[in-house]
Design a protein around this motif. Structure first.
Motif, short mmCIF file in Angstrom:
data_model
loop_
_atom_site.label_atom_id
_atom_site.label_comp_id
_atom_site.label_asym_id
_atom_site.label_seq_id
_atom_site.Cartn_x
_atom_site.Cartn_y
_atom_site.Cartn_z
N ARG A 1 29.77 -48.55 32.08
CA ARG A 1 30.76 -47.88 32.92
C ARG A 1 30.78 -46.37 32.68
O ARG A 1 30.99 -45.59 33.60
N CYS A 2 30.55 -45.97 31.44
CA CYS A 2 30.44 -44.53 31.15
C CYS A 2 29.20 -43.96 31.81
O CYS A 2 29.23 -42.83 32.33
N GLU A 3 28.11 -44.72 31.81
CA GLU A 3 26.89 -44.29 32.50
C GLU A 3 27.14 -44.13 33.99
O GLU A 3 26.74 -43.14 34.60
N MET A 4 27.82 -45.09 34.59
CA MET A 4 28.11 -45.02 36.02
C MET A 4 29.04 -43.84 36.33
O MET A 4 28.86 -43.15 37.34
N ALA A 5 29.99 -43.56 35.45
CA ALA A 5 30.88 -42.41 35.63
C ALA A 5 30.07 -41.11 35.59
O ALA A 5 30.32 -40.20 36.38
N ALA A 6 29.12 -41.04 34.69
CA ALA A 6 28.26 -39.84 34.59
C ALA A 6 27.49 -39.63 35.88
O ALA A 6 27.40 -38.51 36.40
N ARG A 7 26.95 -40.69 36.42
CA ARG A 7 26.19 -40.57 37.67
C ARG A 7 27.09 -40.15 38.83
O ARG A 7 26.71 -39.31 39.64
N ARG A 8 28.30 -40.73 38.90
CA ARG A 8 29.23 -40.34 39.98
C ARG A 8 29.64 -38.88 39.85
O ARG A 8 29.95 -38.23 40.84
N ALA A 9 29.63 -38.36 38.62
CA ALA A 9 29.97 -36.95 38.39
C ALA A 9 28.77 -36.03 38.64
O ALA A 9 28.89 -34.82 38.50
N GLY A 10 27.63 -36.62 39.01
CA GLY A 10 26.47 -35.81 39.36
C GLY A 10 25.45 -35.63 38.26
O GLY A 10 24.51 -34.85 38.41
N LEU A 11 25.60 -36.33 37.14
CA LEU A 11 24.64 -36.21 36.04
C LEU A 11 23.46 -37.15 36.25
O LEU A 11 23.59 -38.20 36.90
N GLU A 12 22.34 -36.79 35.67
CA GLU A 12 21.15 -37.64 35.76
C GLU A 12 21.32 -38.89 34.93
O GLU A 12 22.05 -38.90 33.94
N ALA A 13 20.60 -39.93 35.30
CA ALA A 13 20.67 -41.20 34.59
C ALA A 13 20.11 -41.06 33.18
O ALA A 13 19.16 -40.31 32.95
N GLU A 14 20.69 -41.77 32.25
CA GLU A 14 20.18 -41.84 30.89
C GLU A 14 18.92 -42.68 30.89
O GLU A 14 18.90 -43.76 31.49
N THR A 15 17.88 -42.20 30.25
CA THR A 15 16.60 -42.93 30.25
C THR A 15 16.39 -43.74 28.97
O THR A 15 15.56 -44.64 28.95
N ARG A 16 17.14 -43.42 27.92
CA ARG A 16 16.98 -44.15 26.65
C ARG A 16 17.80 -45.44 26.69
O ARG A 16 18.86 -45.50 27.30
N SER A 17 17.31 -46.45 25.99
CA SER A 17 18.06 -47.70 25.85
C SER A 17 19.29 -47.46 24.99
O SER A 17 19.25 -46.68 24.04
N TYR A 18 20.36 -48.14 25.33
CA TYR A 18 21.60 -48.00 24.57
C TYR A 18 21.47 -48.78 23.27
O TYR A 18 21.17 -49.98 23.27
N ARG A 19 21.69 -48.08 22.15
CA ARG A 19 21.57 -48.67 20.83
C ARG A 19 22.79 -48.26 20.01
O ARG A 19 22.76 -47.23 19.34
N PRO A 20 23.87 -49.04 20.08
CA PRO A 20 25.11 -48.63 19.42
C PRO A 20 24.97 -48.59 17.90
O PRO A 20 24.40 -49.50 17.29
N HIS A 21 25.49 -47.51 17.32
CA HIS A 21 25.40 -47.30 15.88
C HIS A 21 26.40 -46.22 15.47
O HIS A 21 26.94 -45.52 16.32
N VAL A 22 26.58 -46.08 14.18
CA VAL A 22 27.36 -44.99 13.60
C VAL A 22 26.39 -44.20 12.73
O VAL A 22 25.88 -44.72 11.74
N THR A 23 26.12 -42.95 13.09
CA THR A 23 25.24 -42.12 12.27
C THR A 23 25.98 -41.77 10.98
O THR A 23 27.08 -41.21 11.02
N LEU A 24 25.36 -42.11 9.86
CA LEU A 24 25.97 -41.84 8.55
C LEU A 24 25.46 -40.53 7.96
O LEU A 24 26.18 -39.85 7.24
N ALA A 25 24.18 -40.19 8.24
CA ALA A 25 23.61 -38.95 7.69
C ALA A 25 22.43 -38.52 8.53
O ALA A 25 21.71 -39.36 9.10
#
Length: 180
Positions: free
Chosen positions: A101-125
């Motif tokens: 839904r965030c991706e779709m919101a970005a597109r509706r706002a005129g941003l280009e589609a994300e090309t990377r696969s979504y990989r949820p994580h928390v960057t620690l360092a």
């Protein structure tokens, strides 16, 4: 221009448990507690007017709270190009739907589609000049990471400013997710 991303912030007790693992890896630039997050969508550098459109689109995205669990650790990059260690997020249909839904919101706002696969994580360092074997040892020592389930009922739109000591984030907007 403003550099933006949408993210979920883990509750303090989860962030503090992650912070306890932020040790034992020379060359790691450990992220402070306030920087720990699960990115939903990185938007990049965008014009202020586009940011206003994005804000309007994101306001209707979060329909239901999400329940998440952290699971395992890993690294981005390989060999001499290791650049980050992270805590993983267990598979969650609710999280994937929110990210879509965030991706779709970005597109509706005129941003280009994300090309990377979504990989949820928390960057620690972020890593600089670390020995691959040291990263492998850190992963092995921390790979059994499991958090209890935690509920998140809001996500944020953050700005990011790059500094000599890493990125600094500021919450620009908070979006509550309804019950369900």
């Amino acid at each position: 221009m403003i550099r933006l991303f949408a993210a979920l912030t883990p509750p303090p007790e989860i962030a503090e448990a992650l912070a306890s693992r932020q040790q034992g890896l020379a060359g790691a630039l450990w992220r402070p507690l306030e920087a720990l997050h699960i990115t939903l969508r990185f938007f990049g550098e965008i014009a202020e007017t586009t940011a206003d459109d994005l804000d309007a689109e994101l306001s209707g995205v979060g329909r239901r709270p999400v329940i998440l669990e952290l699971s395992g650790v890993g690294a981005f990059g390989d060999g001499g190009d290791l650049h980050a260690v992270w805590a993983g997020v267990a598979e969650s249909p609710g999280l994937r739907q929110l990210a879509r839904r965030c991706e779709m919101a970005a597109r509706r706002a005129g941003l280009e589609a994300e090309t990377r696969s979504y990989r949820p994580h928390v960057t620690l360092a972020y890593l600089s000049g670390v020995e691959p074997m040291a990263v492998a040892a850190w992963i092995q020592a921390n790979n059994l990471l499991r958090s209890p389930p935690f509920r998140l009922d809001a996500f944020g739109l953050y700005s990011s400013r790059l500094g000599a000591d890493g990125s600094h984030y500021r919450l620009e907007r908070l979006y509550r997710m309804g019950g369900g």
